[in-house]
Scaffold this motif. Structure first.
Motif, PDB file in Angstrom:
ATOM      1  N   VAL A  48       0.850  -1.074  -0.134  1.00  0.00           N
ATOM      2  CA  VAL A  48      -0.073   0.037   0.114  1.00  0.00           C
ATOM      3  C   VAL A  48       0.871   1.273  -0.042  1.00  0.00           C
ATOM      4  CG1 VAL A  48      -1.881   1.296   1.254  1.00  0.00           C
ATOM      5  CG2 VAL A  48      -1.934  -1.378   1.117  1.00  0.00           C
ATOM      6  N   SER A  49       1.668   1.285   0.880  1.00  0.00           N
ATOM      7  CA  SER A  49       2.644   2.409   0.898  1.00  0.00           C
ATOM      8  C   SER A  49       3.867   2.082   1.872  1.00  0.00           C
ATOM      9  CB  SER A  49       2.072   3.427   1.921  1.00  0.00           C
ATOM     10  OG  SER A  49       2.759   4.766   1.991  1.00  0.00           O
ATOM     11  N   CYS A  50       5.096   2.736   1.343  1.00  0.00           N
ATOM     12  CA  CYS A  50       6.367   2.396   2.267  1.00  0.00           C
ATOM     13  C   CYS A  50       7.257   3.468   2.227  1.00  0.00           C
ATOM     14  CB  CYS A  50       7.089   1.364   1.565  1.00  0.00           C
ATOM     15  SG  CYS A  50       7.407   1.371  -0.174  1.00  0.00           S
ATOM     16  N   ILE A  51       7.914   3.702   3.391  1.00  0.00           N
ATOM     17  CA  ILE A  51       8.789   4.789   3.608  1.00  0.00           C
ATOM     18  C   ILE A  51      10.175   4.347   3.943  1.00  0.00           C
ATOM     19  CG2 ILE A  51       8.045   4.889   5.946  1.00  0.00           C
ATOM     20  CD1 ILE A  51       7.914   7.978   5.496  1.00  0.00           C
ATOM     21  N   SER A  52      11.124   5.335   3.574  1.00  0.00           N
ATOM     22  CA  SER A  52      12.595   5.234   4.189  1.00  0.00           C
ATOM     23  C   SER A  52      12.712   5.829   5.421  1.00  0.00           C
ATOM     24  CB  SER A  52      13.718   5.627   3.143  1.00  0.00           C
ATOM     25  OG  SER A  52      14.860   5.741   3.660  1.00  0.00           O
ATOM     26  N   ALA A  58       9.085   8.222   0.207  1.00  0.00           N
ATOM     27  CA  ALA A  58       7.839   7.375   0.261  1.00  0.00           C
ATOM     28  C   ALA A  58       7.239   6.818  -1.090  1.00  0.00           C
ATOM     29  CB  ALA A  58       6.765   8.139   0.985  1.00  0.00           C
ATOM     30  N   TYR A  59       6.545   5.792  -1.067  1.00  0.00           N
ATOM     31  CA  TYR A  59       5.828   5.357  -2.288  1.00  0.00           C
ATOM     32  C   TYR A  59       4.381   5.019  -1.857  1.00  0.00           C
ATOM     33  CZ  TYR A  59       4.245   1.355  -5.067  1.00  0.00           C
ATOM     34  OH  TYR A  59       3.662   0.628  -5.932  1.00  0.00           O
ATOM     35  N   TYR A  60       3.490   5.195  -2.833  1.00  0.00           N
ATOM     36  CA  TYR A  60       2.189   4.761  -2.646  1.00  0.00           C
ATOM     37  C   TYR A  60       1.592   3.994  -3.771  1.00  0.00           C
ATOM     38  CZ  TYR A  60       2.306   8.610   0.847  1.00  0.00           C
ATOM     39  OH  TYR A  60       2.498   9.352   1.975  1.00  0.00           O
ATOM     40  N   LEU A  61       0.847   2.925  -3.494  1.00  0.00           N
ATOM     41  CA  LEU A  61      -0.172   2.353  -4.564  1.00  0.00           C
ATOM     42  C   LEU A  61      -0.937   3.466  -5.057  1.00  0.00           C
ATOM     43  CD1 LEU A  61      -0.673  -0.733  -5.242  1.00  0.00           C
ATOM     44  CD2 LEU A  61      -2.711  -0.492  -3.611  1.00  0.00           C
ATOM     45  N   ASP A  62      -1.268   3.199  -6.600  1.00  0.00           N
ATOM     46  CA  ASP A  62      -2.059   4.332  -7.287  1.00  0.00           C
ATOM     47  C   ASP A  62      -3.411   4.416  -6.455  1.00  0.00           C
ATOM     48  OD1 ASP A  62      -0.597   3.578 -10.684  1.00  0.00           O
ATOM     49  OD2 ASP A  62       0.095   4.841  -8.897  1.00  0.00           O
TER      50      ASP A  62
END
Length: 124
Positions: A48-52, A58-62
């Motif tokens: 769903v999402s991830c973060i360093s 950060a990254y998010y699912l569309d």
């Protein structure tokens, strides 16, 4: 001992909000990325999402962009997932996981450590 403990799940009506927390211990928090995954019945687990925790990238699912926000409190070794404008299709068990940054790609699914999960149910 590594521990990831999720909290904050529950039942909410469509359009509502929840904030999930992932409390981490047993490893050097700043050296890891934390990801939030979800798995609905009969469906594959998805990130769903991830973060360093090092630089906050950060990254998010569309499908959650603009509705979910991930954040990290390095002083508390905790990562949060603020979920707004929830939809019934967000219903799933949500897991947090930790992956050492030297082997981290935001879209990867094979993290080093996993929590037990917390149920999120969105009613229509």
């Amino acid at each position: 001992e590594v521990q990831l403990v999720e909290s904050g799940g529950g039942l909410v009506q469509a359009g509502g909000s929840l904030r999930l927390s992932c409390a981490a211990s047993g490893f050097t928090f700043d050296d890891y990325a934390i990801g939030w995954f979800r798995q609905a019945p009969g469906k594959e687990r998805e990130v769903v999402s991830c973060i360093s925790n090092s630089d906050g990238s950060a990254y998010y699912l569309d499908s959650v962009k603009g509705r979910f926000t991930i954040s990290s409190d390095n002083a508390k070794n905790t990562v949060y997932l603020q979920m707004d404008s929830l939809k019934p299709e967000d219903t799933a068990v949500y897991f947090c996981a930790a992956q050492i940054l030297t082997n981290w790609i935001p879209t990867m699914h094979t993290y080093d450590y996993w929590g037990q999960g917390t149920q999120v149910t969105v009613s229509s």
